[in-house]
Design a protein around this motif. Sequence first.
Motif, PDB file in Angstrom:
ATOM      1  N   THR A  44       0.736  -1.286   0.232  1.00 33.66           N
ATOM      2  CA  THR A  44      -0.047  -0.170   0.071  1.00 33.66           C
ATOM      3  C   THR A  44       0.844   1.223  -0.030  1.00 33.66           C
ATOM      4  N   ARG A  45       1.907   1.222   0.739  1.00 32.99           N
ATOM      5  CA  ARG A  45       2.836   2.301   0.875  1.00 32.99           C
ATOM      6  C   ARG A  45       3.485   2.622  -0.538  1.00 32.99           C
ATOM      7  N   LYS A  46       3.854   1.349  -1.209  1.00 33.41           N
ATOM      8  CA  LYS A  46       4.833   1.523  -2.381  1.00 33.41           C
ATOM      9  C   LYS A  46       3.811   1.765  -3.712  1.00 33.41           C
ATOM     10  N   LEU A 210     -10.720  -3.140 -10.211  1.00 30.21           N
ATOM     11  CA  LEU A 210      -9.734  -2.410  -9.688  1.00 30.21           C
ATOM     12  C   LEU A 210      -8.600  -3.647  -9.407  1.00 30.21           C
ATOM     13  N   LEU A 211      -8.862  -4.623  -8.905  1.00 28.62           N
ATOM     14  CA  LEU A 211      -7.989  -5.596  -8.319  1.00 28.62           C
ATOM     15  C   LEU A 211      -7.130  -6.148  -9.674  1.00 28.62           C
ATOM     16  N   GLY A 212      -7.855  -5.965 -10.808  1.00 23.75           N
ATOM     17  CA  GLY A 212      -7.111  -6.643 -12.192  1.00 23.75           C
ATOM     18  C   GLY A 212      -6.157  -5.749 -12.661  1.00 23.75           C
ATOM     19  N   GLU A 213      -5.812  -4.453 -12.073  1.00 23.45           N
ATOM     20  CA  GLU A 213      -4.839  -3.549 -12.572  1.00 23.45           C
ATOM     21  C   GLU A 213      -3.466  -4.208 -11.470  1.00 23.45           C
ATOM     22  N   ASP A 214      -2.328  -4.157 -12.397  1.00 20.03           N
ATOM     23  CA  ASP A 214      -1.199  -5.000 -11.897  1.00 20.03           C
ATOM     24  C   ASP A 214      -0.778  -4.216 -10.542  1.00 20.03           C
ATOM     25  N   GLU A 215      -0.973  -2.755 -10.399  1.00 22.42           N
ATOM     26  CA  GLU A 215      -0.590  -2.036  -9.079  1.00 22.42           C
ATOM     27  C   GLU A 215      -1.382  -2.641  -7.833  1.00 22.42           C
ATOM     28  N   VAL A 216      -2.543  -2.984  -7.913  1.00 23.48           N
ATOM     29  CA  VAL A 216      -3.730  -3.112  -6.854  1.00 23.48           C
ATOM     30  C   VAL A 216      -3.624  -4.481  -6.261  1.00 23.48           C
ATOM     31  N   GLU A 217      -3.557  -4.765  -5.087  1.00 22.29           N
ATOM     32  CA  GLU A 217      -3.546  -5.848  -4.180  1.00 22.29           C
ATOM     33  C   GLU A 217      -4.800  -5.626  -3.165  1.00 22.29           C
TER      34      GLU A 217
END
Length: 366
Positions: A44-46, A210-217
């Motif tokens: 989340t910070r990164k 949103l979760l399908g985007e590479d940046e999102v966990e």
Amino acid sequence: MSDDLKTTPLHALHIELGGKMVAFAGYDMPVQYPLGVKNEHLHTRKACGLFDVSHMGQALLKGDDVQSAIETLTPSEIKALPVNGIRYSLLMNDEGGIRDDFMVTNRGDHLYLVVNAACKEADFAHIEKSLPNHSLELLEDRALLALQGPKAAEVLNRFAPGIDQLIFMNMAEVEVAGIPCLVSRSGYTGEDGYEISVPEAQCEELARKLLGEDEVEAIGLGARDSLRLEVGLCLYGSDIDTTTSPIEGSLNWAVGKRRREEGGFPGHDVVMKHLNEGVSRKRVGIKPLGRAPARAHTEIADQDGNIIGEITSGGFGPSFEGPIAMGYVKKEFSKIGTEINLIIRGKSVPAEIAKLPFVPQRYFKG
């Protein structure tokens, strides 16, 4: 899952993603996913984390001069809030204690309120009883997602072009991936990000996109707690409650200047006494000097072994790379750098009063 626990619209998705479910504020909620609390926190910070905060209470307060009406319950300055401006506010009791902390958005002819999950039924009953000439519309058919982190604007902009221009503590009514949403540039991690109020029926569709985007966990409650602790944000029921005044809680900034002078909110006399005469205890940051974290209810002692306070939130700060805590100490011990001791499992462990926040807040202010 216990039969008496409520679920959010994303419950099945949490299970599918491997969420470890726990009881929280009457709901079955994910405390973590296979990534683990520390890695979820650091991600989340990164980059960007997606949180399900649908357990929180959402409502619209309607009626004549609704901004003045809500000011009879909170010390916050709401009348001067621009349309679509958001304010962190406190619901007060007559003793100067805090019933709950909540978010108020000025929507012009009505207010949009978000309150804590554990308090929502009591909060809404209190507001309805206190403001009989106004109507409170509970938004029980809406879910709430929080997209948090330095990549949040970039990600959300793909689904709602222009949303990256919204500034901190402001709201916009927009379509996100074609879904009508109320989007606030706010959150409780200290990072840039958004809270997205979405129709319950389309919540899972939006979450999956949103979760399908590479940046999102997907991020659970464990990391949500360590993220807010690192940036010095209060958890209601732990760091502030009905026995805490805003001044004891180091929330002086939540009491508007005009409100101090005019009054007109519950507990005004107590709050003004605390502002003018000082308080006997203060909420402070605490840095244990070893590697062992100190949890809530750990006693705090002075150098002579006298108990001077208690930790209210504590744990390990993954970004800070060490143990961190918040708590209350007698006013005379509240100066940054003051040496204290923590009583952990019967042993005295050195610590010091530390400046909050432990890591910088990175909100987008334009």
